[in-house]
Scaffold this active site. Structure first.
Site, PDB file in Angstrom:
ATOM      1  N   ASP A   1       5.737  31.604  53.582  1.00  0.00           N
ATOM      2  CA  ASP A   1       4.617  31.193  52.738  1.00  0.00           C
ATOM      3  C   ASP A   1       3.849  30.096  53.490  1.00  0.00           C
ATOM      4  OD1 ASP A   1       2.807  30.994  50.687  1.00  0.00           O
ATOM      5  OD2 ASP A   1       4.296  30.953  49.089  1.00  0.00           O
TER       6      ASP A   1
HETATM    7  C1  NOJ Z   1       0.726  30.297  48.791  1.00  0.00           C
HETATM    8  C2  NOJ Z   1       1.264  31.206  47.729  1.00  0.00           C
HETATM    9  O1  NOJ Z   1       2.529  30.759  47.303  1.00  0.00           O
HETATM   10  C3  NOJ Z   1       1.392  32.652  48.177  1.00  0.00           C
HETATM   11  O2  NOJ Z   1       1.766  33.436  47.085  1.00  0.00           O
HETATM   12  C4  NOJ Z   1       0.087  33.107  48.761  1.00  0.00           C
HETATM   13  O3  NOJ Z   1       0.156  34.467  49.082  1.00  0.00           O
HETATM   14  C5  NOJ Z   1      -0.198  32.245  49.979  1.00  0.00           C
HETATM   15  N1  NOJ Z   1      -0.361  30.865  49.547  1.00  0.00           N
HETATM   16  C6  NOJ Z   1      -1.420  32.702  50.764  1.00  0.00           C
HETATM   17  O4  NOJ Z   1      -2.581  32.353  50.127  1.00  0.00           O
END
Ligand code: NOJ
Length: 767
Positions: free
Chosen positions: A300
Site C-alpha cells: 500500500d
Molecule cells: C491507500 C489505500 O489504502 C489503498 O486502498 C489505495 O488503493 C492506495 N492508497 C492507492 O491510492
C-alpha cells in the site's frame, strides 16, 4: 447430550503453532488453484526471461517501483517522479493519473527515455465506477445481486480502460464488523460467506476480458485483516486469533485467488505483531505456498517505508529488505526499492534471484495485458471520447443505485408516494447535492453529471407538483437559521422528504468516527420537521451504519440510500414513487448506540448468554444487546410469508441436506425477496458463532404467487478452523435456519452422523 467425535481433517501440521503454518484439508473446495507450470515453449516465459537477461539490476528494481504520476497528491514521504528515473529505466508503474492524453505522454516519455522500453503499467483506484459512479461497494452489497456487481465492475473496467488504465486497486474484500472504521464503505459488509461471493463477482467483473484493452487487472486488498483495527481506527494494529483470521478474514482473499485475481495489495496494519507488508508467513507461506497464487503483490501507499514507524525496521534499507523478502513485489510510492535494493544485493543481504522472482511476476502481468505488443493499446483518444460516459451506463447505474437501497421503516405504508401528490417539502444537506452523493472514491466522476434528488423528483413528477426545497442545515455548521423556513415548507406540504446523512469524506480511508449519529444539526432539523405533523420520509445517504434511534422514532418512513452515485436522484425517485419496489437488505448491522460496537450478527456464544433470565450475563446494564436493524434486514412495499421449512432430520450419507421453503408474496406489489439460510453448530470442540449465513437466494415473486426455494447444504462447508488453522468438521447436531433476515428465522435441528467422504489433503483456506 451429544457425544462429540472430532474429525480433524488435517493431517499434516508442520511449522510453528503461532503462525499456523499448516496444511489444510477441506474436501469441498471445488476450485483448487493449481500452480501454473510453464514449459520451455511457453511464449510468455520465453519472452520475459529473455528480456530479463538484458536487464541491469537497477532496471530490474525499477520494474518493482510504482510512482504517483504528478497531478495528484504525493504526500510528504512519496518519492518524486523525475526524468532521470525514466532514463535509468527505474519506473515500473504509475498510479492515479487518469485520462488518455496524460497517460500517453507518460508512456511516450518512458519509451523515449528508457533503454529497454519496458511499458509502464497504469493503475488507478476504480472502486465504484470510473466516470459513471455506481453506489459505493457497501451500498451495492446490500443488493445481494452478484450479477449486478459483476456488471458494474465490468462497466467500470470498460470506462477505466478506455481512459488508459490497466489496473484497478479493487475490490477491497476486507470484512468489516466495526462501523466506526471509515473504510467499511469500501467493502461488502460483515459477513464472510456473502463477502466471498461478492469478491469473486467483482474480480471476474473487472477482469472480464483480460488481455484485451477493455478489461483491467483487479487487486485483492488489503491483505489482511485491515478491517479489524483496534477501536475502529484506520491503520491501527490488529490482534486476532488464528481461527478467526482463517474463518472470517482470509476466505474472501482466497475467493479472489480462485477467481484468478492478478494482483494483491498488502495491508497497512500489523497482524498479531507483524506488519502485513513485512509478513513473510502471510505473503509467501500462505499466499504463495499454500494458495499457489501466481500474480504479484503491491504494497500500500508508502507502506514499505512505514515499516520504520511500526518499529520493525530502523532504517530505509531494512524496511525495503524486509518487504521484498516477505513477498512484496512492487513498492508503492515511497521509492525505497529503487533507493535501497541494489545496495542490499551488493552487500549480499539479498540475492539477484530474489529480485528476479518479483520482476518476472510483474513482467508477466505486462505481457498478459499485451503491452509488449503495443504499449499504447489502452491509449486511444477516440475510444475514450466514445466510451467514457455513455447512456448505457446511466441505466445500469440507476438500476444499481435503486437495488442497493434498503427500506428500514415504512409506517402505515407511507411509501410508495402517490404521483398525484401536489406539494413536497424537500429538505436536507443532501437533497440538492451533486458532490457528496458520489461517495468516497469517485475516481473521474464529475459532480456535473450527478442527478440530484431534487432533479430526480422533478423529472419524475413534472412541473405540476410544487417542490419547496430548503437545505435546512449542513453537516458541521451549528446554524439553525433555515429551520423556520423548513418548518413552514413542511407545514404547507403533503409530504416532507428529508435527505440527510454524512459528507462523502466522513467515511473512507482515514475517516473513522467515534460518534455515529447524524452529524451537525440534522437530528434537530428532523425534530423541527416532525413538529409540522406531515408524513415524514427520511432518505439517508452515508458510508457506514449510523446510530439511528432518534431518526427511527421521528421518521414515518426511512430509506437507507447510501451514496448512490451519478444516478442518485433518479434512483431515489424510482423507489419513493414505487417504480422500483425496494428489495435491498443490510449487509452490516446498525447498532442502537456506539457502545455496543462491535455488534455483528454472527458473534460467538458465551457461557452467560445475554438472554438468560438473570443479570450477570453478557450484556451492558444500560443498553440491550440487539441492533436497531439486524444483518439481512430490509423491507419491501409488498409482504412475503414463509411456509414451513422442509428438510430431513439427518444429512444424507454423502453429507448433503436439501432445505426447501415456500415463499408467498402476500402483498399488493410484485417484488423481490432475499431468502437467507443460516446454520449453527450446536456443540463443537470450539466455541462457535450463534449462527452463520450459508446460503441465500434473491428471487422475484409476483403478487399472489408462491415460489419454492431449494438450498442444498453440504456438511463439509460447515466446519471451522482451529487455532492452528486446521479445518475441522465435527459430526453432531446443526441448527438450520431459514428466513427473511438474521433475526426472523424458523429453525430446525438436523443431525450429521459423521461418516464422511474419503478425504484428500487440500492446502488452503476456503468456505
Ligand atoms: C491507500 C489505500 O489504502 C489503498 O486502498 C489505495 O488503493 C492506495 N492508497 C492507492 O491510492
Amino acid at each position: 447430550m451429544k457425544t462429540k467425535r472430532t474429525l480433524l481433517l488435517a493431517t499434516c501440521f508442520m511449522g510453528c503453532f503461532f503462525v499456523g503454518h499448516a496444511q489444510h484439508i477441506n474436501p469441498r473446495q471445488p476450485k483448487k488453484t493449481m500452480p501454473k507450470t510453464y514449459h520451455v515453449a511457453d511464449k510468455e516465459t520465453q519472452f520475459v526471461r529473455q528480456l530479463m537477461q538484458k536487464m541491469t539490476l537497477p532496471e530490474k528494481i525499477g520494474q518493482l517501483s510504482q510512482y504517483v504520476g504528478g497531478d495528484l497528491l504525493t504526500g510528504p514521504q512519496s518519492a518524486a517522479l523525475s526524468d532521470s528515473l525514466f532514463e535509468r529505466g527505474m519506473v515500473g508503474s504509475i498510479l492515479n493519473v487518469g485520462g488518455v492524453e496524460k497517460l500517453r505522454a507518460l508512456q511516450e516519455k518512458n519509451m523515449r527515455l528508457s533503454r529497454l522500453k519496458i511499458p509502464l503499467l497504469f493503475a488507478f483506484d476504480v472502486i465504484h465506477g470510473f466516470k459513471t459512479i455506481f453506489p459505493t461497494p457497501l451500498a451495492e452489497s446490500c443488493s445481494w445481486d452478484l450479477n449486478l456487481m459483476f456488471e458494474t465492475a465490468k462497466a467500470a473496467a470498460i470506462e477505466a480502460s478506455a481512459s488508459g488504465i490497466h489496473w484497478t486497486f479493487a475490490p477491497m474484500v476486507d470484512i468489516a464488523r466495526d462501523p466506526r472504521w471509515g473504510r467499511i464503505v469500501e467493502g461488502a459488509g460483515e459477513d464472510t460467506y456473502l463477502g466471498c461471493k461478492i469478491a469473486e463477482a467483482r474480480v471476474r467483473g473487472f477482469q472480464w476480458n483480460l488481455g484485451n484493452p477493455n478489461a483491467v487487472m483487479a487487486c485483492a486488498k488489503h491483505f489482511v485483516a485491515y478491517g479489524a483495527p483496534q477501536a475502529g481506527r484506520d491503520y491501527a494494529p490488529v490482534d486476532l486469533s488464528l481461527s478467526t483470521l482463517a474463518e472470517v478474514y482470509l476466505p474472501p482473499f482466497k475467493a479472489c485467488v480462485d477467481a484468478g485475481v492478478k494482483t494483491f495489495m498488502s495491508a497497512f496494519n500489523s497482524f498479531n505483531g507483524i506488519p502485513a507488508t513485512g509478513n513473510h508467513w502471510l505473503l509467501t507461506d500462505l499466499l504463495r505456498k499454500q494458495w499457489h497464487y501466481q500474480g504479484f503483490v503491491v504494497s500500500d501507499w508508502n507502506a514499505v517505508q512505514e515499516l520504520k514507524a511500526h518499529g520493525v525496521a530502523e532504517i530505509d534499507e531494512d524496511a525495503a529488505l524486509l518487504a521484498l523478502k516477505a513477498g512484496v513485489d512492487m513498492n508503492m510510492t515511497d521509492g525505497l526499492y529503487n533507493r535501497c535494493l541494489a545496495t542490499a544485493v551488493r552487500e549480499k543481504h539479498l540475492s539477484v534471484s530474489d529480485i528476479d522472482t518479483a520482476v518476472e511476476r510483474i513482467l508477466r502481468a505486462k505481457y498478459a495485458l499485451g503491452l509488449f505488443d503495443d504499449p499504447y493499446r489502452f491509449l486511444d483518444v477516440a475510444r475514450e471520447r466514445r466510451e467514457v460516459r455513455s447512456s448505457r451506463l446511466d441505466s445500469l447505474a440507476r438500476k444499481a443505485a435503486a437495488s442497493s437501497m434498503v427500506l428500514l421503516k415504512n409506517n402505515v405504508a407511507v411509501l410508495p408516494l402517490s404521483k398525484q401528490i401536489r406539494r413536497i417539502a424537500l429538505v436536507g444537506p443532501l437533497a440538492n447535492n451533486q458532490d457528496e452523493v458520489m461517495g468516497s472514491w469517485n475516481a473521474r466522476g464529475n459532480a456535473h453529471d450527478v442527478v440530484t434528488v431534487k432533479e430526480g423528483l422533478r423529472q419524475k413528477l413534472g412541473n405540476e407538483v410544487v417542490i419547496d426545497y430548503i437545505q435546512g442545515c449542513d453537516f458541521t455548521d451549528p446554524s439553525k437559521r433555515e429551520f423556520s423556513a423548513a418548518f413552514d415548507a413542511a407545514q404547507q406540504s403533503d409530504v416532507v422528504i428529508a435527505v440527510l446523512g454524512e459528507k462523502a469524506l466522513m467515511s473512507g480511508e482515514s475517516r473513522s468516527r467515534a460518534m455515529l449519529r447524524l452529524p451537525g444539526q440534522q437530528e434537530a432539523l428532523l425534530d423541527t420537521l416532525h413538529k409540522a405533523g406531515k408524513p415524514l420520509v427520511v432518505v439517508l445517504m452515508n458510508g457506514r451504519p449510523l446510530c439511528l434511534q432518534k431518526v427511527d422514532t421521528l421518521a414515518d418512513a426511512l430509506l437507507e440510500a447510501w451514496f448512490p452515485g451519478t444516478q442518485t436522484g433518479h434512483a431515489v425517485a424510482d423507489i419513493l414513487f414505487g417504480d422500483v419496489v425496494p428489495a435491498g437488505k443490510l449487509t452490516t448491522s446498525f447498532p442502537l448506540t456506539e457502545g455496543q460496537i462491535p455488534n455483528y450478527y454472527n458473534y460467538k456464544r458465551s457461557g452467560r448468554p445475554g438472554d438468560m433470565p438473570y443479570s450477570s450475563t453478557v450484556r451492558h446494564i444500560d443498553v440491550p444487546n440487539h441492533n436497531l436493524y439486524p444483518f439481512g434486514y430490509g423491507l419491501s412495499y409488498t409482504t412475503f410469508s414463509y411456509g414451513k421449512m422442509q428438510c430431513p432430520e439427518q444429512f444424507s450419507a454423502d453429507g448433503t441436506l436439501r432445505v426447501s421453503v415456500d415463499v408467498t408474496n402476500t402483498g399488493r406489489f410484485d417484488g423481490e425477496e432475499i431468502v437467507q439460510l443460516y446454520v449453527a453448530d450446536k456443540v463443537a470442540s470450539m466455541v462457535r458463532p450463534v449462527k452463520e449465513l450459508k446460503g441465500f437466494q434473491k428471487l422475484f415473486i409476483a403478487k399472489g404467487q408462491t415460489r419454492r426455494i431449494d438450498f442444498v447444504l453440504d456438511v463439509h462447508d460447515l466446519g471451522f478452523y482451529d487455532n492452528q488453522m486446521r479445518y475441522v468438521i465435527e459430526p453432531g447436531t446443526f441448527e438450520i435456519m431459514v428466513g427473511s433476515d438474521s433475526e426472523t428465522l424458523q429453525k430446525r435441528s438436523v443431525v450429521w452422523l459423521g461418516e464422511t467422504l474419503p478425504r484428500q489433503a487440500k492446502d488452503h483456506i476456503s468456505r
